[in-house]
Scaffold this active site. Structure first.
Site, PDB file in Angstrom:
ATOM      1  N   HIS A 153       0.817  -1.203   0.000  1.00 52.99           N
ATOM      2  CA  HIS A 153       0.000   0.000   0.000  1.00 52.99           C
ATOM      3  C   HIS A 153       0.856   1.260   0.000  1.00 52.99           C
ATOM      4  O   HIS A 153       1.853   1.346   0.708  1.00 52.99           O
ATOM      5  CB  HIS A 153      -0.903   0.011   1.241  1.00 52.99           C
ATOM      6  N   SER A 154       0.489   2.237  -0.841  1.00 55.11           N
ATOM      7  CA  SER A 154       1.086   3.568  -0.828  1.00 55.11           C
ATOM      8  C   SER A 154       2.618   3.502  -0.980  1.00 55.11           C
ATOM      9  O   SER A 154       3.120   3.011  -1.975  1.00 55.11           O
ATOM     10  CB  SER A 154       0.674   4.286   0.461  1.00 55.11           C
ATOM     11  N   TYR A 155       3.363   3.967   0.030  1.00 55.09           N
ATOM     12  CA  TYR A 155       4.820   3.966  -0.060  1.00 55.09           C
ATOM     13  C   TYR A 155       5.373   2.537  -0.096  1.00 55.09           C
ATOM     14  O   TYR A 155       6.491   2.314  -0.550  1.00 55.09           O
ATOM     15  CB  TYR A 155       5.418   4.732   1.125  1.00 55.09           C
TER      16      TYR A 155
END
Length: 451
Positions: A292-294
């Site tokens: 997720h995300s980073y």
């Protein structure tokens, strides 16, 4: 109210000083008298009159909160959800209270991973000495021995730690929305080994010694006149900084320094370390990632550093609102081609679930997670579909399973809805690292303007 009137009076004095400094000798004498008056004011005591001590409970019960049978955080006495604005007009104090509660919740999730998900906590580095800083990950008993399939979970950047997707969702929604526990439980049911990374546990904070706090005046090889001038500038700078700090931080907290964890000093380092010492050593024929995300950026960096190994072992990758950038990270053509065939990125969008979303990056497909940019991308309230099951239809996923829904945090970390913790707070764009207040320029989910 007292504090604001006091500050207003001080501002009035400063304006008078500025006006007097432009006059003759008599005015300068008055300026000196005003300066003397200001020097007698104890700003620490002045500010503390309105702000309570920054001392908070270290247990959920101390905060008078608990998680109910639905996994929702509720007040023990009133049954109401968490209230951020516990004290009116004391945003800093409320924020510190929120952060203190968040730290307790992090430990609570760790306990759930061990007691309910039956994962074991593994210390990093694997050869750490007793005295050096340490991190840890969680894994199932069969993570390294399961011959068929292994699921690896990587959360985003910010305050979240192992087992969490978004702290704000844990506090404001429920455990299923904000933690990785539904993924872990379903994976175990389906016969997967599981490894939960902890990419934000990069350092420990230790209190600075007096020698470290004091400004060092090393200029032994410099001429005396130059050293004197340098010391004078440093003293003036420190005086101005301390004066400002009395307003910004009335209850000055202890000054600390960061001691980084060996080979795990960043999310990218952590992902590579866990790959080298655990994932690459696992017996599983098929390894699946949910990042997720980073966490997506960390996975791409892993691919860049261990391309051949990743291609040989990883079957499919499900990304959610990933902020990776194959141009900025300088991913080669072969990596971009592999990602097109083996990865998919579910992104926040107002389009219907699974609708293709245009991308400026020549890597993996982007599809809609059916949510606006300021909410969670896919939550349990959304209707189920094949796409929501993330790995279900990725190329090469021979042993997929239906994953629970995943939440997103957006590009600013940690984003909080209005009135719940970080509104107006200066934050960093995850793509360009620029400090901004409010919404990042790249919140359109296209490339950041700074990249």
């Amino acid at each position: 109210m007292y504090i604001y009137l006091s500050i207003l009076n001080l501002l009035t004095v400063w304006v008078m000083m500025a006006q007097l400094q432009q006059g003759g000798p008599d005015e300068k004498e008055k300026t000196t008298a005003l300066k003397d008056l200001l020097s007698r004011i104890d700003l620490d005591e002045l500010m503390k009159k309105d702000e309570p001590p920054l001392e908070f409970p270290d247990t959920l019960e101390g905060f008078e909160y608990m998680f109910n049978e639905k996994g929702q955080l509720r007040h023990i006495k009133t049954g109401e959800p968490f209230v951020f604005n516990y004290r009116e007009d004391l945003h800093r104090w409320n924020q510190k209270r929120y952060e203190a509660l968040g730290e307790i919740i992090t430990k609570y999730v760790y306990e759930l991973l061990q007691e309910e998900c039956h994962l074991k906590r593994v210390t990093l580095p694997v050869d750490a000495t007793e005295s050096e800083p340490k991190s840890f990950i969680f894994m199932s008993e069969d993570a390294l021995t399961n011959p068929h399939k292994l699921l690896v979970l990587i959360h985003g950047k910010g305050v979240v730690r192992a087992g969490q997707w978004a702290r704000r969702l844990i506090i404001n929604e429920d455990l299923d929305s904000g933690t990785q526990i539904p993924y872990i439980n379903r994976a175990v049911e389906e016969g997967y080994g599981v490894i939960v990374l902890n990419p934000n546990e990069n350092y420990i904070e230790v209190e600075k010694t007096k020698a470290q706090v004091q400004l060092s005046s090393d200029g032994s090889d410099e001429p005396a006149e130059k050293r004197e001038r340098k010391d004078k500038i440093q003293k003036e700078t420190k005086k101005r900084r301390d004066f400002y700090e009395k307003y910004r931080n009335p209850q000055k907290e202890k000054e600390t320094m960061q001691v980084y964890i060996r080979d795990n000093g960043s999310p990218e380092e952590h992902a590579i370390y866990v790959w080298d010492h655990f994932i690459s050593q696992s017996a599983a024929e098929n390894v699946f990632f949910v990042a997720h995300s980073y966490g997506g950026l960390a996975f791409v960096e892993l691919m860049i550093q261990r391309e051949a190994e990743v291609k040989n072992k990883v079957t499919a990758v499900a990304l959610t609102d990933s902020v990776h950038n194959v141009w900025h990270q300088e991913a080669g053509k072969s990596i971009r081609e592999w990602m097109r065939e083996n990865c998919c990125n579910w992104v926040s969008s107002s389009e219907p679930l699974d609708t293709s979303v245009e991308s400026m990056l020549p890597d993996c497909p982007r599809v809609s997670a059916a949510a606006n940019p300021f909410g969670s991308a896919v939550t349990p309230s959304h209707p189920k579909s094949d796409a929501e099951e993330l790995l279900q239809h990725l190329p090469g996923a021979e042993h997929p399973f239906s994953l629970p829904s995943v939440s997103t945090e957006g590009l600013l970390d940690p984003p909080l809805p209005l009135g719940e913790g970080d509104q107006g707070k200066e934050q960093s764009c995850r793509l360009c690292s620029e400090k901004r207040e409010g919404v990042c320029l790249s919140n359109t989910r296209s490339l950041c303007a700074q990249v």
